[in-house]
Design an enzyme around this catalytic site. Structure first.
Site, PDB file in Angstrom:
ATOM      1  N   ASP A  24       0.805  -1.232   0.000  1.00 41.77           N
ATOM      2  CA  ASP A  24       0.000   0.000   0.000  1.00 41.77           C
ATOM      3  C   ASP A  24       0.833   1.275   0.000  1.00 41.77           C
ATOM      4  OD1 ASP A  24      -2.199  -1.749   0.306  1.00 41.77           O
ATOM      5  OD2 ASP A  24      -1.786  -1.819   2.455  1.00 41.77           O
ATOM      6  N   HIS A  54      -4.872  -1.688  -6.116  1.00 51.83           N
ATOM      7  CA  HIS A  54      -4.059  -0.657  -6.778  1.00 51.83           C
ATOM      8  C   HIS A  54      -4.916   0.558  -7.058  1.00 51.83           C
ATOM      9  CE1 HIS A  54      -0.845  -3.663  -8.379  1.00 51.83           C
ATOM     10  NE2 HIS A  54      -1.164  -3.845  -7.123  1.00 51.83           N
TER      11      HIS A  54
END
Ligand code: IMP
Length: 459
Positions: A24, A54
């Protein structure tokens, strides 16, 4: 006689964008920048599956993808390599506790993108026939484990159980879903492992229907031969990393995902690779496992809100930590990035941040812990309390001020940002910082030096 340089010169470059922390870190936005800035058309996903989230903001419009490579959002072509796993469609099982987002499968991901005007069809998407499929039984097995003492806080997508099937040679593949005979034979291996499936016929029918749908959105072919063709045209390909270096299956088990961050398995000729490592100044982690600089004094709540740190796959609040260069140095030793990118600079304007540049375990200075057991709380097995680990070498980062948000040119960037990046860079074992993200949009990126000039190639 040919020489090595001659051969390399003909092939297109491969840019690998990998996460140096616990996931992340904003890799997708870096991939988006590379696609936009250099007009690159090709991306490959090579690890993991729906556990990855994503996030890309393209011209102000936000997309969250899980398996679809970022190039597809730009009208290019994307490939899903053989070491990935696919959850075909939304399972009937309820999602895991603590996840606020609806669990969807590959079909829903594609259909959502199509509904938003993204073209996903066999001209734009290539999937390797060896990609493993997550069937309901594997999801159930994971759910049962996560409900008990074996819980690790997985993303609830059956990732670990599907990789177990790969290693155990009872996987079902994308290729199997295209042929009844093959699928029946593959299911026999699952049955040999777990016993008869009450819903065997239903599973076969639904996977075959899914396989026919898949042919309408993707070309099924080995990704290594596809990559070989692209490379030989001299075009650049981006390898879009998914999970973080500190979630690699080799290290902190069981608090890890089940794939490797590097090398990208099954993609063929990986000459001409340039590896870009991505990090956030303020690291985060979702799921259980050691996180030495984790904040939990209320400061985490404030920074989580400020930085918008909620899981893009599960919606879970991310754990927040202070800057921790040792985690980046460990990643440098794990996969050797040529350069680094720091993301999410802009929300930190005005923040007074300190970090920790070293640690001791049981009174001994260490660069990293040999295994998760070295930081385990012996009194309460199952609880990572890091009681044996002491952070050392505290440092202060310069406060970011002035013009940073949305800046794209180095000469417009406030000097405090350069001082901030310099301070970090001295702690990264000589690996240079190439650029920084200054806002959520893919275009919000400042290069500190010219990548093409440095590499001596045209991307
Ligand atoms: P799994 O990959 O779903 O088995 O989850 C194993 C661990 O890795 C959990 O702590 C997850 O939260 C974490 N994880 C897996 N993939 C990602 C990702 O893409 N971003 C962040 N954490 C992830």
């Amino acid at each position: 006689m040919r020489r090595i340089k001659q051969t390399l010169g003909k092939l297109g470059a491969i840019l690998a964008v990998l996460d140096t922390q616990w996931g992340d870190c904003g890799k997708a936005a870096v991939v988006g920048y590379l696609l936009e800035r250099y007009g690159i058309k090709y991306c490959v996903r090579f690890q993991g599956g729906r556990n990855a989230g994503h996030t890309l903001v393209i011209g102000g419009v936000k997309y969250i993808t899980h398996l679809i490579p970022a190039s597809v959002l730009y009208g290019g072509v994307g490939a899903i390599g053989p070491f990935c796993v696919i959850l075909p469609e939304a399972p009937r099982l309820a999602g895991p506790a603590g996840h606020s987002k609806k669990r969807i499968g590959f079909k829903e991901e594609v259909q959502d993108l199509q509904a938003r005007g993204v073209t996903v069809n066999p001209d734009h998407l290539v999937i390797d026939p060896n990609v493993a499929i997550t069937i309901g039984l594997l999801l159930q097995n994971e759910a049962a484990r996560e409900a008990g003492t074996g819980k690790i806080g997985s993303t609830g997508n059956g990732i670990g159980d599907t990789y177990e099937a790969v290693a155990g040679k009872y996987r079902i593949t994308v290729g199997d879903c295209l042929n009844r005979q093959r699928l029946e034979a593959a299911l026999q291996r699952v049955i040999a492992k777990f016993g008869e499936m009450a819903d065997r016929e239903e599973v076969i029918t639904s996977l075959l229907v899914w396989g026919q749908w898949l042919l309408t959105v993707a070309t099924i072919r080995p990704v290594n031969t596809w990559m070989h063709e692209i490379q030989n045209t001299g075009a650049t390909i981006i390898l879009e990393g998914a999970q973080g270096a500190h979630l690699d299956v080799l290290y902190d088990q069981p608090f890890a995902t089940s794939s490797h961050i590097w090398p990208p398995v099954g993609l063929g000729n990986l000459q001409n690779v340039v590896v870009i490592g991505v990090l956030k100044a303020v690291p985060t982690r979702v799921g259980d496992g050691p996180f030495p600089t984790e904040l939990n004094n209320g400061e985490d709540v404030r920074l989580r809100q400020l930085l918008g740190e909620f899981g893009s796959t599960t919606g879970r609040p991310r754990r927040i930590g202070l800057p921790f260069p040792p985690s980046v140095r460990e990643s440098i030793r794990r996969f050797g990035p040529h350069c680094l990118v720091v993301t999410k600079l802009d929300p930190l304007v005005g923040e007074r941040l300190c970090g920790w540049n070293g640690m001791m375990i049981d009174g001994q200075s260490v660069e990293w812990w040999p295994s998760v057991w070295d930081v385990w709380d012996r009194e309460q097995p199952g609880q990572i309390k890091l009681e044996r680990l002491v952070l050392t070498h505290r440092f202060d980062l310069p406060v970011l001020r002035g013009n940073i948000g949305g800046v794209t040119e180095l000469d417009q960037l406030d000097r405090s940002a350069l001082a901030f990046l310099d301070q970090l860079e001295t702690r990264f074992d000589g690996v240079p910082i190439w650029g920084a993200k200054t806002g959520p949009d893919s275009a919000h990126f400042v290069q500190l030096w010219d990548l093409e000039e440095e590499l001596g190639i045209q991307l």
